[in-house]
Motif scaffolding. Structure first.
Motif, PDB file in Angstrom:
ATOM      1  N   PRO A  93     -11.567  13.537  10.562  1.00 33.25           N
ATOM      2  CA  PRO A  93     -10.176  13.754  10.149  1.00 33.25           C
ATOM      3  C   PRO A  93      -9.794  12.829   9.001  1.00 33.25           C
ATOM      4  N   MET A  94      -8.869  13.283   8.178  1.00 26.52           N
ATOM      5  CA  MET A  94      -8.335  12.490   7.075  1.00 26.52           C
ATOM      6  C   MET A  94      -6.850  12.819   6.925  1.00 26.52           C
ATOM      7  N   VAL A  95      -6.055  11.775   6.728  1.00 27.04           N
ATOM      8  CA  VAL A  95      -4.624  11.947   6.538  1.00 27.04           C
ATOM      9  C   VAL A  95      -4.234  11.286   5.220  1.00 27.04           C
ATOM     10  N   TYR A  96      -3.518  12.027   4.393  1.00 29.79           N
ATOM     11  CA  TYR A  96      -3.050  11.517   3.101  1.00 29.79           C
ATOM     12  C   TYR A  96      -1.535  11.402   3.138  1.00 29.79           C
ATOM     13  N   ARG A  97      -1.013  10.359   2.502  1.00 36.22           N
ATOM     14  CA  ARG A  97       0.424  10.327   2.262  1.00 36.22           C
ATOM     15  C   ARG A  97       0.702  11.074   0.955  1.00 36.22           C
ATOM     16  N   ASN A  98       1.900  11.562   0.818  1.00 32.96           N
ATOM     17  CA  ASN A  98       2.277  12.326  -0.373  1.00 32.96           C
ATOM     18  C   ASN A  98       3.548  11.706  -0.932  1.00 32.96           C
ATOM     19  N   GLU A  99       3.375  10.725  -1.825  1.00 29.81           N
ATOM     20  CA  GLU A  99       4.505  10.002  -2.399  1.00 29.81           C
ATOM     21  C   GLU A  99       4.451  10.062  -3.922  1.00 29.81           C
ATOM     22  N   GLY A 131       5.678   3.701 -11.977  1.00 28.64           N
ATOM     23  CA  GLY A 131       5.109   2.450 -11.485  1.00 28.64           C
ATOM     24  C   GLY A 131       3.599   2.438 -11.507  1.00 28.64           C
ATOM     25  N   TRP A 132       3.050   1.457 -10.768  1.00 29.33           N
ATOM     26  CA  TRP A 132       1.603   1.286 -10.685  1.00 29.33           C
ATOM     27  C   TRP A 132       1.095   1.857  -9.365  1.00 29.33           C
ATOM     28  N   PRO A 133      -0.073   2.505  -9.377  1.00 23.82           N
ATOM     29  CA  PRO A 133      -0.918   2.822 -10.534  1.00 23.82           C
ATOM     30  C   PRO A 133      -0.315   3.951 -11.367  1.00 23.82           C
ATOM     31  N   PRO A 134      -0.655   4.021 -12.646  1.00 22.71           N
ATOM     32  CA  PRO A 134       0.044   4.908 -13.580  1.00 22.71           C
ATOM     33  C   PRO A 134      -0.404   6.374 -13.488  1.00 22.71           C
ATOM     34  N   TYR A 135      -0.116   7.008 -12.350  1.00 18.09           N
ATOM     35  CA  TYR A 135      -0.423   8.442 -12.224  1.00 18.09           C
ATOM     36  C   TYR A 135       0.760   9.306 -12.644  1.00 18.09           C
ATOM     37  N   PHE A 136       1.939   8.694 -12.775  1.00 14.92           N
ATOM     38  CA  PHE A 136       3.152   9.405 -13.217  1.00 14.92           C
ATOM     39  C   PHE A 136       3.372  10.678 -12.388  1.00 14.92           C
ATOM     40  N   LYS A 137       3.312  10.489 -11.087  1.00 12.06           N
ATOM     41  CA  LYS A 137       3.454  11.615 -10.162  1.00 12.06           C
ATOM     42  C   LYS A 137       4.916  11.783  -9.777  1.00 12.06           C
ATOM     43  N   PHE A 180       0.815  -1.215   0.000  1.00  8.10           N
ATOM     44  CA  PHE A 180       0.000   0.000   0.000  1.00  8.10           C
ATOM     45  C   PHE A 180       0.850   1.266   0.000  1.00  8.10           C
ATOM     46  N   TRP A 181       2.156   1.115  -0.168  1.00  8.23           N
ATOM     47  CA  TRP A 181       3.046   2.265  -0.260  1.00  8.23           C
ATOM     48  C   TRP A 181       3.639   2.314  -1.661  1.00  8.23           C
ATOM     49  N   ALA A 182       3.933   3.489  -2.119  1.00 11.36           N
ATOM     50  CA  ALA A 182       4.445   3.655  -3.474  1.00 11.36           C
ATOM     51  C   ALA A 182       5.873   3.134  -3.569  1.00 11.36           C
ATOM     52  N   SER A 183       6.254   2.735  -4.780  1.00  7.76           N
ATOM     53  CA  SER A 183       7.635   2.342  -5.087  1.00  7.76           C
ATOM     54  C   SER A 183       8.094   3.164  -6.281  1.00  7.76           C
ATOM     55  N   PRO A 184       8.400   4.432  -6.061  1.00  5.17           N
ATOM     56  CA  PRO A 184       8.681   5.331  -7.184  1.00  5.17           C
ATOM     57  C   PRO A 184      10.012   5.108  -7.869  1.00  5.17           C
ATOM     58  N   ASP A 185      10.931   4.354  -7.263  1.00 11.30           N
ATOM     59  CA  ASP A 185      12.225   4.117  -7.894  1.00 11.30           C
ATOM     60  C   ASP A 185      12.730   2.741  -7.499  1.00 11.30           C
ATOM     61  N   ASP A 186      13.799   2.307  -8.159  1.00  7.92           N
ATOM     62  CA  ASP A 186      14.348   0.980  -7.892  1.00  7.92           C
ATOM     63  C   ASP A 186      14.913   0.874  -6.487  1.00  7.92           C
TER      64      ASP A 186
END
Length: 224
Positions: free
Chosen positions: A77-83, A88-94, A49-55
Motif C-alpha cells: 500500500p501507498m498513501v500520498y498527500r495532495n497539497e 514555496g519550496w520545493p519549487p513545483y508551483f503546484k 514535511f507538510w506543504a506551506s502553500p500560503d501565508d
C-alpha cells in the motif's frame, strides 16, 4: 584525524543525498483505490514535511489535507498527500490540488479490473511519523511494466554537476594565479630568513670559538 575527516565527509554526502532524494520528483506505478480528506495536526516537528502553500497556513496548527490511496505493483500500500506547494519550496508551483484529486478519483479501480497510473511525487513515506509524499502529477498508463525515464532529475543533476565542475575549475585557476604565487613568495622569504639565521648562527659560533680559543691561551701560564 583521518577517521574524523572521512566521517565528516560521509555526513555531508548523506545530507546532500537526503536533500535531493526528498525534493527531486519520483515516479511510482500504482493502482488508485481511494481518496479521502482528513484533518491533520501541524503542531510538532513533522510540520516541515507538510506543504506551506500560503501565508495563512504558516499560522495554523491543523488543517484539512486530501489524500490519495494506492497499491503498488508488488501489492504494497501507498498513501500520498495532495497539497498545493504554491510559490514555496520545493519549487513545483503546484496549484491544482482539486484537479489532481478529481483525476485520482477517475482512475480508481479494483484488483479484478485494474487501471495503472504513474504518480509523480516528492517526499518520503513514514508510517512511524505519519509522513506522506506529496503527489504533484498523475496519468494513466497501459501496463505496470511501463518504463519511466526521470528526465527532470537527469537534467537537474547534470546541470548541478556542470556548475560544481565549473566552480572547481575557477577555484583551481584562482589558486594557481593568486594563491600559489603568494605561497611561493612566502616560502622563498622564509628560506631567506632561515639562511640568514643559519649564517648569523655560524657567525656567533665562530665568535664563540675564537673567544674560547683566546681564553685557552691563558691556561698553563705560570702565575707571577
Amino acid at each position: 584525524m583521518t577517521y574524523v575527516k572521512w566521517t565528516l565527509f560521509g555526513l555531508i554526502a548523506l545530507i546532500i543525498f537526503a536533500f535531493f532524494h526528498y525534493n527531486l520528483p519520483q515516479h511510482d506505478v500504482v493502482r488508485i483505490v481511494g481518496t479521502y480528506q482528513e484533518r491533520q495536526d501541524l503542531g510538532d516537528w513533522t510540520r516541515v514535511f507538510w506543504a506551506s502553500p500560503d501565508d495563512q497556513s504558516a499560522t495554523l496548527t491543523n488543517r484539512d489535507v486530501q489524500f490519495i490511496q494506492a497499491v503498488e505493483v508488488d501489492g504494497d500500500p501507498m498513501v500520498y498527500r495532495n497539497e498545493d506547494t504554491g510559490w514555496g519550496w520545493p519549487p513545483y508551483f503546484k496549484f491544482d490540488t482539486a484537479s489532481l484529486q478529481t483525476e485520482a478519483d477517475d482512475l480508481k479501480s479494483t484488483r479484478e479490473a485494474p487501471k495503472w497510473a504513474v504518480v509523480t511525487h516528492y517526499g518520503w513515506r513514514s508510517e512511524l511519523f505519519s509522513i506522506f509524499p506529496n503527489a504533484v502529477g498523475i496519468y494513466e498508463v497501459d501496463s505496470p511494466d511501463v518504463r519511466i525515464i526521470p528526465w527532470v532529475n537527469i537534467i537537474i543533476l547534470t546541470m548541478l554537476l556542470l556548475i560544481v565542475l565549473t566552480i572547481r575549475a575557477m577555484l583551481k585557476q584562482f589558486k594557481e594565479r593568486s594563491i600559489d604565487p603568494v605561497l611561493e613568495d612566502v616560502e622563498e622569504a622564509w628560506d631567506e630568513v632561515e639562511a640568514r639565521a643559519d649564517a648569523a648562527g655560524d657567525e656567533v659560533r665562530g665568535v664563540w670559538s675564537r673567544f674560547m680559543a683566546w681564553l685557552g691561551t691563558f691556561k698553563g701560564k705560570p702565575r707571577k
